[in-house]
Structures are given as structure tokens and as C-alpha cells.
Design a protein around this motif. Structure first.
Motif, PDB file in Angstrom:
ATOM      1  N   GLU A  46     -14.073 -14.269   1.982  1.00 32.29           N
ATOM      2  CA  GLU A  46     -13.401 -15.536   2.240  1.00 32.29           C
ATOM      3  C   GLU A  46     -12.293 -15.366   3.268  1.00 32.29           C
ATOM      4  OE1 GLU A  46     -14.552 -18.384   1.085  1.00 32.29           O
ATOM      5  OE2 GLU A  46     -16.117 -17.182   0.139  1.00 32.29           O
ATOM      6  N   GLN A  47     -11.597 -14.228   3.235  1.00 31.48           N
ATOM      7  CA  GLN A  47     -10.523 -14.003   4.213  1.00 31.48           C
ATOM      8  C   GLN A  47     -11.085 -13.941   5.631  1.00 31.48           C
ATOM      9  OE1 GLN A  47      -8.593 -10.098   4.541  1.00 31.48           O
ATOM     10  NE2 GLN A  47      -6.602 -11.161   4.444  1.00 31.48           N
ATOM     11  N   SER A  48     -12.207 -13.233   5.828  1.00 29.23           N
ATOM     12  CA  SER A  48     -12.802 -13.146   7.166  1.00 29.23           C
ATOM     13  C   SER A  48     -13.269 -14.516   7.638  1.00 29.23           C
ATOM     14  CB  SER A  48     -13.972 -12.153   7.162  1.00 29.23           C
ATOM     15  OG  SER A  48     -13.510 -10.833   6.950  1.00 29.23           O
ATOM     16  N   LYS A  49     -13.814 -15.314   6.725  1.00 25.98           N
ATOM     17  CA  LYS A  49     -14.216 -16.673   7.093  1.00 25.98           C
ATOM     18  C   LYS A  49     -12.992 -17.503   7.501  1.00 25.98           C
ATOM     19  CE  LYS A  49     -18.155 -16.638   3.900  1.00 25.98           C
ATOM     20  NZ  LYS A  49     -18.679 -17.124   2.599  1.00 25.98           N
ATOM     21  N   TYR A  50     -11.900 -17.321   6.769  1.00 28.21           N
ATOM     22  CA  TYR A  50     -10.679 -18.056   7.091  1.00 28.21           C
ATOM     23  C   TYR A  50     -10.157 -17.663   8.477  1.00 28.21           C
ATOM     24  CZ  TYR A  50      -6.069 -20.178   6.504  1.00 28.21           C
ATOM     25  OH  TYR A  50      -4.944 -20.950   6.669  1.00 28.21           O
ATOM     26  N   TYR A  51     -10.171 -16.355   8.765  1.00 32.42           N
ATOM     27  CA  TYR A  51      -9.740 -15.902  10.085  1.00 32.42           C
ATOM     28  C   TYR A  51     -10.609 -16.493  11.194  1.00 32.42           C
ATOM     29  CZ  TYR A  51      -6.598 -12.311   8.209  1.00 32.42           C
ATOM     30  OH  TYR A  51      -5.560 -11.644   7.595  1.00 32.42           O
ATOM     31  N   ARG A  52     -11.887 -16.720  10.899  1.00 32.17           N
ATOM     32  CA  ARG A  52     -12.790 -17.244  11.935  1.00 32.17           C
ATOM     33  C   ARG A  52     -12.593 -18.740  12.146  1.00 32.17           C
ATOM     34  NH1 ARG A  52     -15.059 -19.644  15.159  1.00 32.17           N
ATOM     35  NH2 ARG A  52     -17.208 -19.471  15.921  1.00 32.17           N
ATOM     36  N   PHE A  53     -12.430 -19.518  11.028  1.00 31.44           N
ATOM     37  CA  PHE A  53     -12.411 -20.980  11.158  1.00 31.44           C
ATOM     38  C   PHE A  53     -11.044 -21.602  10.890  1.00 31.44           C
ATOM     39  CE2 PHE A  53     -16.877 -19.950  10.153  1.00 31.44           C
ATOM     40  CZ  PHE A  53     -17.484 -20.538  11.255  1.00 31.44           C
ATOM     41  N   PHE A  54     -10.025 -20.771  10.551  1.00 27.63           N
ATOM     42  CA  PHE A  54      -8.653 -21.243  10.322  1.00 27.63           C
ATOM     43  C   PHE A  54      -8.544 -22.201   9.133  1.00 27.63           C
ATOM     44  CE2 PHE A  54      -7.620 -20.800  15.144  1.00 27.63           C
ATOM     45  CZ  PHE A  54      -7.973 -19.461  15.073  1.00 27.63           C
TER      46      PHE A  54
END
Length: 900
Positions: A53-61
Motif C-alpha cells: 500500500e505504501q508503494s501504491k501511495y508513493y505512485r498515486f499520492f
């Protein structure tokens, strides 16, 4: 485990297959990089589900737990021009994706997403390199990206790429922006990463903790039995396993046996494969499932047998790389590593070499065994050895990357039958030669022959091109295997010479004369008169002479010739020689008792019982000794070269040249030769002025054009069949007025037999250039070597004698200087027989500009400055020829890292 499919269906229209690449990751494992297709929808969804989830957050803010059908369609359906996505796969799984989307005429936004389990393996840097290359080809010059402040890994990807990155903080987001044109810094970063990753991929093969022989057999005389015995008897300290499909067998040669590699309880690092060719693919899948890191495929039946075998070989390599494994072979002899704690002999040779400082790459399996025997006979120890057979994957380039940082290797030997990627070979070998001597023997130079089984692009260049490339890269080129080992014997034990002056100490007049003759032919200089001693000279006589030459600052190297008188074994002379040389930095070679090794009397033992540095090598005769010394001296001079850099060139407009080529190919999609106006325009982008030449079809036209130019002109026939003919004058010079021109026209049309059809001669009128020496500078885009620059003096004689120099761009200042000076006719440029010396710097400047043009503009497949007059005042380009054509086979050594 099933083989991975790159696509479920045919790739979509416009799919850029040239963007596909096998790549080496930071940890030495391999992966496959390719453009995304709509059929990758399920692959993308599965990949996204594994991302944290953190990597997804970094990608899509923002929280973004899953991709909608609309998202999947948008991400997998791209036009490969303004929108491009590249994915990295291992086996049948996606592990990373990067994409750019055009936001302006020359700008694109770039973004990445890497699976958490594979972060830290260098995927972001690899994707950035390949996206930047594709974006440049599609007309973009700048990338922008938005990154959250705590996403340090992604910020690092940009800042460590070697580009000049601008950062601004806006609304809680870091705005990153940078030009994607390659720079010296970005090239250096990419090449350093390439060296580290490729070296590590070879280290995984050479330093396994466990080895399995697949196809092991109890039957003596079989390949599988020999491989298992050699591994065991070579002293390999790790775990060793035999794999044989016979379920009744539980051990072979005292080694635990299993029916398949999957059933081995422990991990297996390296698999040595000796099964039938049609079984190898299944073995690769078993190895992938087991987590094997590398393969040595001894099996034959691949490209060496024809089309079926070539297809089988391509599939083998693609399959292994897709699962992260490198392959030595197929049809290979194998590999050896003598390092303490490794003692790996995974070859068909029963001879385990002694430990030493020399590394050897050999393509020929048939030659590998006698080579190892010859080295053992000379007492020349090895650090590592690889015989790659068909060289389908691991090549000499990979081994040179490994040996560059291998502390156990001090000298590198290469026996080459083909060069799969000459541009990368030149670049990698040049870097290695700057640190360690590299001695190379290339077979097939005269015929450009390629052994069956080695899939390479066949070059159309003359054999001299390879010799020039070796010189440019600092390689020590040799002609025989004997010479290969002679030079290695010297460089493994003695320091490099600091100059060309050689002293001879000898007790044989006859052998001294042989040494002097060889020195003269090799370009070495005698340091005074030879110290010729009596045939029965004593040890003290030798000691006195040796002390004199070692103390003489004008002596750079020493040749000692000792032929024993009756009732002498030379022991006392050897002691004196060893003692005199012990404290000297001057290299010493000898002809001592006709020995062809390092005699025990002259050996300084190392900790493993071999010959340490400081040992004095002996050669069968002084010719061999001096020949080896000459090669070492030439290499030492190359290492000491100064002012060797790629110069900055004013008045170069690369973007203008690129736009011109693109516009030209829009007008002429199939390509063609350029007319005079287009040639002038193209060359002007690289600061190469050409004296205009004006076509004329009649005497009246010639007179009118000459009058426009103010006379003092020439009339020249430019049709190819009449240029440079020794029996015909294709140029009429010093035309001062109308009468001169009409006389010239009448005489030349009559001589060429074109009075009724002057157009056949392709006459031009051109202003007279200052008198000078005519030279020719050319470049050709070779299918194997890429661009190659050629220099020579103009004329039939130099054409017939092949008096040309060759270099691969980019050219350093030293490269250009050597090109001018190494042609045999070069004295004509330096004031031969009282003539004025010409402006050499003007020639070198033209060489650099042609080099830069051909390196920048891949579609310029042929460029000839066919007539350049060089005087003391400069160089005038009189006649050119240029051909532009679509790039059907891209160059093999691209800025973005890839396995080729």
C-alpha cells in the motif's frame, strides 16, 4: 513450471520490438524488459496486487488499493510514441513498470512502480535509461516527475542517474525536471553500473557454493562422467550433486545422485548440463524452479548444426535469462576458478591448472584443452578460465567486466573467434586495458570467417579494422598462441618497461645478433653496445655486466642470454641474475638454458608454490624474448599516453543534424545519396565547410560559371569511373579566362570520349583551392562494428596498398593523432623532401567532426570527404559523398544497458 510467454497473442500494430532487452540487475541476476501490450492486463493486475500500500501511495499520492478496468485499459494500451510503458519480467511475473507520457513538444512526464520484493535491485535506474532512450528517439528532450518528499528511493533514482536534475518543492510535492540527452556523467554512471552488475553475474558462475552435474553418468568415457570426476578431483570444497534420470542410482563416483535437480534437498548455485540438446529446455525449467543461478551447457546440437539448432539455442538463452540465469555455452568446454576455497574445475579437461594471476577467455572448446596443457608446461598459473563454445550468452565482454575488478587477476588473455558486439568490446576492453594488460589473439582475421554456431553480424570491413580497434583499445594483439603465452609469461612476472632502450648481456655472439635484428624489427633501441661475454663467462662476469646495466638510467629493459659451457648447469649464473634483478624496476627477460618457462633457478616462489612477481621468465630463443618485450613496451606506452580526451567541438548543432536527417527520410523513406546542396547543409551542422562545386553540361555553362566565380577555377570530372584514373587527368587546374576554360572543356571531353554526351562525365566547376596534400576521410556504418572512421592520403597507390587507418568513434585526441601518423604515407604531411609541413591539427579537427557526426546520426550510413587538400594554412574540403538510409539494424551498443 511452464515457459513464460512474452505475449498471449501477436503484438499490436506499432509495437517497437527494438525496445525489448534482456538486462542484468544490480545483484547479477537477469530479467527481461519490454514494452507493455493490451494482453498484459492480467499480468498487471497480479503485479499490482503484490505491491504494498505504501508503494501504491508513493505512485498515486493517495490510497489506491486496486486498479479499475478503466485503469488497466489506460495503462496497457499505449501508442509507443507519445505514451510508452516498459515492463520488467522474471519468468511469468511482472516485477516493475515505468512509463512516460508526452506533456509538451519536447517534454514528457515519467513515473515508476516497482514490486516491493524487488526494490533495491536497480530496476528504477534500468527503466529510466530505456525510457530516456526511447523518448529521445521519439523527439523528446526533457523528463519531469512528481515525487513525494519521503519517497527517497525514487528521488535517488533521478539524482544518481548522472543527469543534471532541477528540483522544486510545490504543494507538498517535489517537482523533478532534467534533460535526457546523454552526458559524459550519465554515460559514466551507466557504464559503472553495467560493469558492477555484469561482473556480479559472472561471479555467481565462478564462485558457486554448490554444483550439480545434470547428465552425470557412471560410464567411463562419457561427458557426464568426466565432468563429475573433474569437479571432484579438482578439489571443489562445496556441495556436489549428480543428476541422472536412472531412479535406481543413489550415488555416482561417490557423489549423491538424484533423478532430477528439483529433488536435491539443498540449494544448487550452478548446474553443469550434459544432456541431449532436445532435453536442455526442460532442464532449464527445472533449474529455474530450483533457484539455480547459472548454467554451463556442455551439450552440443545447437547453432552449430544449422537452423533447427539456432532456434533451439535462441530459445535456451531467452528462457534462461527470463528466469534470472546466465548461460556459458552451449557446446562449451566449461569454466575453472583456482581461487583458494573455490578450486572449481567444471570443464572436460582433467588438468586442474595451478593458481596464478592470469585469466583466460577462450571461445574454442577444441583448443581449450591443449591451451591448458601448454600453460601448465610453461608453469603459467591461472586465476580463472572460461571456454564459452557457441557464446550464446556469456561472452568475452562479460568476463572482461568481471576481471576488471577481480583482485586475483593481473593479466587477461583472450582467444577470440568472433566479436558479437564489437562496439561494446572496444569500450569494455579499453577500460580494462587501462588497468590490466589484455593480450588478444583473433582468428579468422584474413577471411572474416565466423565459426559455425556463433551467431554474429558478419562485418564487411577489412581485417585491418580489427587490428586498429585493438590498438585503439590498448589491447596487445598477437598472431599465435605461442606469442600469446610468451607475452603473458613476461607480464605476469615482470614490471612494465618505462621506455624502448634495451640492454643485452650475453655469452653468445650469434644469439646476440638475433636479438639485435629482432629489436630493430620491433622498434626497440639498443642501449649502447651489447655486453658480449666469453662463451665460458663465469657467474662473476655476468654479475659485473648486470650491475652496470641495472645501474644505467638510460636502460629501460634487460635481455639476458645464457648458453652454458660444458660441465655447467647455470646455477651460479641464475643466482647472480636473480640477485641483480631483485631490487630493480626494470623488466628482465632471458634465454636461459633454452627453457620455455620460469626456471626453478629464476623463480621467486609465491605462497601457493608458483612463480611470484619478480620471477624471471625464460624463452626458447632471444627472438621470442625480444618479441614479448616489444609488445609489453608498446602497451606501456599506451598506458602512459597523455592528452587523451574527447574534445569539445565548437560550431556543432546536433539537433539541427537530427532534424535534417528526419526531414530527409520523410522525403526519401528508402534513403538515397544526397545532392550537393543537401551535403553542404548536413555538413554545415558539424562545422565542416565544403568548397562549392557547380555542375555544368556545356562549355558555355562552364565559362559562365567560371566568370561568376571570377575565374582561377578548375574543371573536374566527378563520375566515379573516371575519378583518380592514373591514365586520365580528371581535373584541369589553373583556368584563368574563357579561352582556358574552352580549351580545358575540349581536351577533357575528347579524352573521356564524351564530346557528344558531356553529362556522362558529371563535370563541375570549382574555385581553385590552395595547393596542398590530398587526403581522404571516410566513415561507414558497418552492420557489426557500427560507425568506423577511415583516414588516408588520396591516390591510386595508397588505395592499392590499403594504406588506411581505422578507428571507432568517439575519437579521443590521441586517437585522431595516431590515425594521421600511422599511415605509411604520413611523411608526405610533414615536409617530405623539402616540401612545407601541412596543418596536422586541421586534419585532426576534421576527423573529430566526422566522428561526432557519424556517432550522432546513425542513419548516415556512408560519408566520404573524398578530396581534402591540406596545406600549411589549413584544410579545404573539395568533394564529398553522403548516403542516408533508414536504420534497419540498430547499433548493438546503445546507451541504455542491455545484454547482447
Amino acid at each position: 513450471m511452464t515457459p513464460p510467454d512474452q505475449y498471449d497473442h501477436e503484438p499490436p500494430d506499432g509495437y517497437p520490438a527494438e525496445y525489448e532487452a534482456d538486462v542484468v540487475l544490480r545483484d547479477g541476476a537477469t530479467a527481461h524488459l519490454r514494452p507493455i501490450t493490451p494482453d498484459d492486463a492480467a499480468l498487471l493486475v497480479a503485479f499490482y496486487a503484490r505491491v504494498s500500500e505504501q508503494s501504491k501511495y508513493y505512485r498515486f499520492f493517495a490510497p489506491y488499493p486496486r486498479l479499475s478496468d478503466r485503469d488497466v485499459a489506460r495503462f496497457t494500451q499505449v501508442d509507443y510514441h507519445d505514451r510508452l510503458a516498459l515492463i520488467v519480467t522474471v519468468g511469468d511475473e511482472m516485477i516493475g513498470v515505468g512509463r512516460y507520457e508526452r506533456t509538451g513538444r519536447r517534454t514528457a512526464e515519467v513515473a515508476f512502480l516497482i514490486e516491493d520484493a524487488h526494490q533495491g535491485r536497480g530496476l528504477g535506474q534500468l527503466l529510466l535509461e530505456h525510457l530516456a532512450q526511447a523518448a529521445r528517439e521519439n523527439g523528446m528532450a526533457r523528463f519531469v516527475a512528481e515525487v513525494l518528499p519521503d519517497n527517497r528511493k525514487m528521488i535517488t533514482v533521478f539524482t544518481e542517474a548522472g543527469y543534471k536534475v532541477a528540483r522544486e518543492f510545490e504543494d507538498g510535492v517535489i517537482m523533478v525536471e532534467f534533460d535526457i540527452a546523454p552526458t559524459d556523467t550519465s554515460f559514466g554512471v551507466m557504464q559503472a553500473r553495467e560493469q558492477r552488475s555484469e561482473a556480479l553475474s559472472i561471479a555467481r558462475l565462478l564462485t558457486p557454493g554448490s554444483v550439480a552435474v545434470i547428465g552425470a553418468s557412471r560410464r567411463e568415457g562419457t561427458i557426464g562422467n568426466a565432468l563429475l570426476r573433474n569437479l571432484r578431483d579438482g578439489g571443489f570444497p562445496g556441495r556436489l550433486y549428480a543428476v541422472n534420470t536412472d531412479t535406481e542410482v543413489d550415488e555416482i563416483e561417490g557423489v549423491p545422485a538424484y533423478p532430477t535437480i528439483r529433488e536435491v534437498e539443498d540449494t544448487v548455485d550452478l548446474a553443469v548440463v550434459a544432456v541431449k540438446a532436445d532435453m536442455v529446455a526442460d532442464v532449464v525449467l527445472d533449474c529455474a524452479a530450483k533457484g539455480v543461478r547459472g548454467l554451463v551447457v556442455v551439450s552440443s546440437g545447437f547453432a552449430e548444426i544449422g537452423d533447427e539448432g539456432r532456434q533451439r539455442q535462441r530459445y535456451l538463452v531467452g528462457l534462461a535469462r527470463s528466469y534470472g540465469m546466465r548461460v556459458i555455452g552451449p557446446n562449451a568446454l566449461g569454466l575453472i576458478n583456482t581461487a583458494t576455497g573455490v578450486s572449481l574445475n567444471a570443464t572436460l579437461s582433467p588438468l586442474m591448472p595451478s593458481k596464478g594471476r592470469v585469466a583466460f577467455f577462450c571461445q574454442s572448446g577444441a583448443l581449450g584443452v591443449p591451451i591448458l596443457a601448454d600453460m601448465a608446461g610453461r608453469g603459467l598459473g591461472l586465476s580463472s578460465f572460461v571456454s564459452a563454445g557457441n557464446r550464446a550468452d556469456v561472452s568475452g565482454n562479460d568476463l572482461m567486466q568481471y576481471w576488471y575488478s577481480d583482485e586475483a587477476t593481473e593479466v587477461v588473455l583472450l582467444y577470440l573467434e568472433s566479436l558479437g558486439n564489437p562496439r561494446k568490446f572496444s569500450r569494455v576492453s579499453r577500460r580494462l586495458a587501462g588497468r590490466k594488460p589484455v593480450i588478444a589473439l583473433k582468428s579468422g582475421r584474413a577471411t572474416q570467417g565466423v565459426p559455425v554456431g556463433q551467431l554474429v553480424r558478419r562485418s564487411q570491413l577489412p581485417p585491418a579494422t580489427i587490428e586498429s580497434m585493438f590498438r585503439q583499445s590498448g589491447l596487445i594483439g598477437v598472431d599465435t598462441t605461442g606469442e600469446l603465452f610468451d607475452v603473458a609469461q613476461l607480464l605476469a612476472h615482470q614490471p612494465l618497461p618505462k621506455g624502448r632502450r634495451v640492454a643485452i648481456v650475453s655469452n653468445s655472439d650469434a644469439l646476440t645478433l638475433l636479438a639485435l635484428d629482432t629489436m630493430a624489427g620491433c622498434g626497440l633501441e639498443a642501449a649502447g653496445e651489447p655486453r658480449n661475454l666469453r662463451a665460458d663467462a663465469s657467474a662473476s662476469d655476468f654479475g659485473l655486466a648486470l650491475s652496470e646495466v641495472f645501474a644505467d638510467d638510460k636502460v629501460h629493459s634487460v635481455v639476458v642470454i645464457y648458453t652454458p659451457p660444458v660441465q655447467s648447469n647455470g646455477g651460479e649464473v641464475a643466482q647472480v641474475l636473480a640477485a641483480a634483478a631483485a631490487d630493480s624496476e626494470k623488466p628482465v627477460v632471458s634465454t636461459f638454458l633454452a627453457s620455455r618457462s620460469v626456471p626453478a633457478e629464476l623463480r621467486v616462489p609465491d605462497e601457493d608454490g608458483g612463480a611470484a612477481r619478480g620471477s624471471i621468465p625464460s624463452f626458447l630463443n632471444p627472438q621470442y624474448a625480444v618479441g614479448a618485450l616489444a609488445k609489453a613496451t608498446q602497451y606501456a606506452e599506451w598506458r602512459r599516453r597523455s592528452d587523451s580526451r574527447i574534445p569539445d567541438l565548437p560550431e556543432v548543432d546536433t539537433a539541427g543534424g537530427e532534424d535534417f536527417v528526419a526531414e530527409f527520410l520523410q522525403r526519401h523513406p528508402a534513403g538515397r545519396e544526397l545532392d550537393e546542396a543537401d551535403r553542404q547543409r548536413l555538413l554545415s551542422f558539424y562545422g565542416i565547410p565544403v568548397l562549392p562545386a557547380f555542375p555544368v553540361l556545356s562549355a558555355d555553362e562552364a565559362v559562365d560559371r567560371a566568370a561568376d566565380l571570377g575565374f582561377e577555377v578548375i574543371l573536374k570530372a566527378t563520375a566515379e569511373q573516371w575519378r583518380m584514373r592514373p591514365d586520365l587527368a580528371d581535373i584541369w587546374r589553373h583556368i584563368h579566362d574563357e579561352d582556358d576554360m574552352r580549351a580545358a572543356w575540349a581536351e577533357m571531353t575528347h579524352t573521356f570520349g564524351v564530346a557528344s554526351d558531356p553529362a556522362r562525365a558529371q563535370f563541375v566547376v570549382q574555385k581553385m583551392a590552395p595547393p596542398g596534400v590530398p587526403v581522404v576521410i571516410s566513415t561507414i556504418e558497418d552492420v557489426s562494428f557500427g560507425p568506423v572512421v577511415t583516414f588516408g592520403l588520396s591516390g591510386v597507390a595508397t588505395d592499392l596498398l590499403g594504406d588506411r587507418s581505422y578507428r571507432m568513434p568517439p575519437l579521443t585526441t590521441r586517437d585522431a593523432a595516431e590515425m594521421v601518423r600511422e599511415v605509411k604515407a604520413a611523411p608526405l604531411l610533414y615536409g617530405y623532401r623539402g616540401s612545407d609541413p601541412v596543418d596536422i591539427s586541421a586534419i585532426e579537427d576534421l576527423l573529430h567532426r566526422v566522428s561526432r557526426l557519424t556517432l550522432d546520426l546513425e542513419e548516415v550510413v556512408r560519408l566520404d570527404l573524398r578530396s581534402v587538400l591540406v596545406s600549411a594554412q589549413g584544410a579545404t574540403v573539395l568533394d564529398t559523398r553522403v548516403r542516408i538510409a533508414p536504420n534497419e539494424k540498430p547499433r548493438q551498443d546503445t546507451p541504455a544497458r542491455r545484454l547482447t
